[in-house]
Design an enzyme around this catalytic site. Structure first.
Site, PDB file in Angstrom:
ATOM      1  N   TYR A  60      -5.376   7.415  -3.296  1.00 25.44           N
ATOM      2  CA  TYR A  60      -3.999   7.791  -3.111  1.00 25.44           C
ATOM      3  C   TYR A  60      -3.514   9.014  -3.513  1.00 25.44           C
ATOM      4  O   TYR A  60      -3.422   9.346  -4.396  1.00 25.44           O
ATOM      5  CB  TYR A  60      -2.982   6.774  -3.873  1.00 25.44           C
ATOM      6  N   LEU A 213       6.857  -5.360   1.309  1.00 23.41           N
ATOM      7  CA  LEU A 213       8.173  -5.021   2.075  1.00 23.41           C
ATOM      8  C   LEU A 213       7.949  -4.488   3.562  1.00 23.41           C
ATOM      9  O   LEU A 213       8.723  -3.752   4.009  1.00 23.41           O
ATOM     10  CB  LEU A 213       9.173  -4.199   1.319  1.00 23.41           C
TER      11      LEU A 213
END
Length: 282
Positions: A60, A213
């Site tokens: 990341y 989400l």
């Protein structure tokens, strides 16, 4: 339903945690860098709001590796609170030639990179991530998982997990070493892994959806909008509340680089969905 889950039976975490992928860049892995101090502020505030389960990875990072999630976590929170659980994952390798997937021989180096980046001697939880965005059905993970299991036996890893898998992968891995958590793409508008969730629930394995989400896109689901209006809440907040209500083994790890969005996500813990809500979301 309890707001706490014990990973592996011994690591108690709040079921609403935080994912670190968007801290280095709002576009996710390899995008334009965000201001590092903003990321550190979000992490500190997340812990203040009760987060004790962080999900990260050494891969990341923003474009060129200028901002890295593990570095932000270490700078913001080290020395770590005694109850903080940090989960990471290995498998994808991002280099100058693009993305490729690790071999069993790569596992030690990947684990050591996470140890160094986070500034710890042992990783709480390491997921083996396989395949691109869909589980690579029929592909064995045994050799890679055996390599991670050996590092666990050495004491470099406390618990093992799996990411982007199917039920056959889960069975294959559990024959090698205990699996305490699974991460697959799953949210209110994408429920294709119900069989895998059921297998995790039966075995007491945490089910920790990535993109809870929708991966940064607003969940486009009329059912969620209807319930959100009833609670005077955002669709995202209801989406997270639904995940937590869907099974006692689900953990939510929404990620953001915004303090305002963080506050809205964390407010999902205050939502109690009624039977009418759950019927509408079924």
């Amino acid at each position: 339903m309890s707001n706490e889950f014990r990973l592996g039976g011994d690591l108690a975490v709040n079921r609403l945690g935080f994912g670190a992928m968007r801290l280095p860049s709002k576009d996710g892995m390899g995008g334009p860098a965000r201001e590092p101090e903003t990321g550190r502020a979000v992490l500190r505030r997340a812990v203040e709001l009760g987060v004790n389960h962080l999900d990260t990875a050494d891969f990341y990072f923003s474009a060129g590796g200028a901002v890295r999630a593990n570095t932000l976590i270490r700078e913001a929170l080290h020395p770590y609170p005694s109850d903080l659980v940090i989960a990471t994952k290995v498998g994808p390798i991002i280099g100058s030639g693009g993305l490729h997937h690790a071999t069993p021989g790569d596992m030690r180096g990947l684990v050591e990179a996470n140890l160094e980046g986070l500034g710890v001697d042992r990783l709480d939880l390491v997921y083996l991530r396989i395949g691109p965005m869909a589980p690579p059905r029929g592909e064995s993970l045994a050799a890679r998982f055996e390599a991670l299991a050996a590092l666990r036996e050495e004491g470099l890893i406390r618990h093992l997990g799996l990411s982007n898998i199917d039920v056959d992968h889960l069975a294959e891995a559990r024959a090698i070493a205990p699996v305490v958590a699974v991460q697959n793409a799953y949210h209110a508008a994408r429920r294709g892994d119900a069989e895998l969730l059921a297998a995790c629930e039966e075995a007491g394995i945490a089910f920790v959806p990535f993109f809870p989400l929708g991966g940064g896109r607003e969940l486009d689901d009329e059912r969620l909008a209807k319930v959100a209006a009833r609670h005077d809440a955002s669709v995202s907040r209801i989406g997270l509340a639904w995940l937590l209500a869907s099974s006692p083994v689900t953990l939510a790890i929404p990620g953001t680089g915004s303090l305002a969005h963080l506050a809205d996500n964390m407010a999902a813990a205050t939502i109690t969905l009624t039977e009418e809500d759950l019927d509408d979301l079924a």
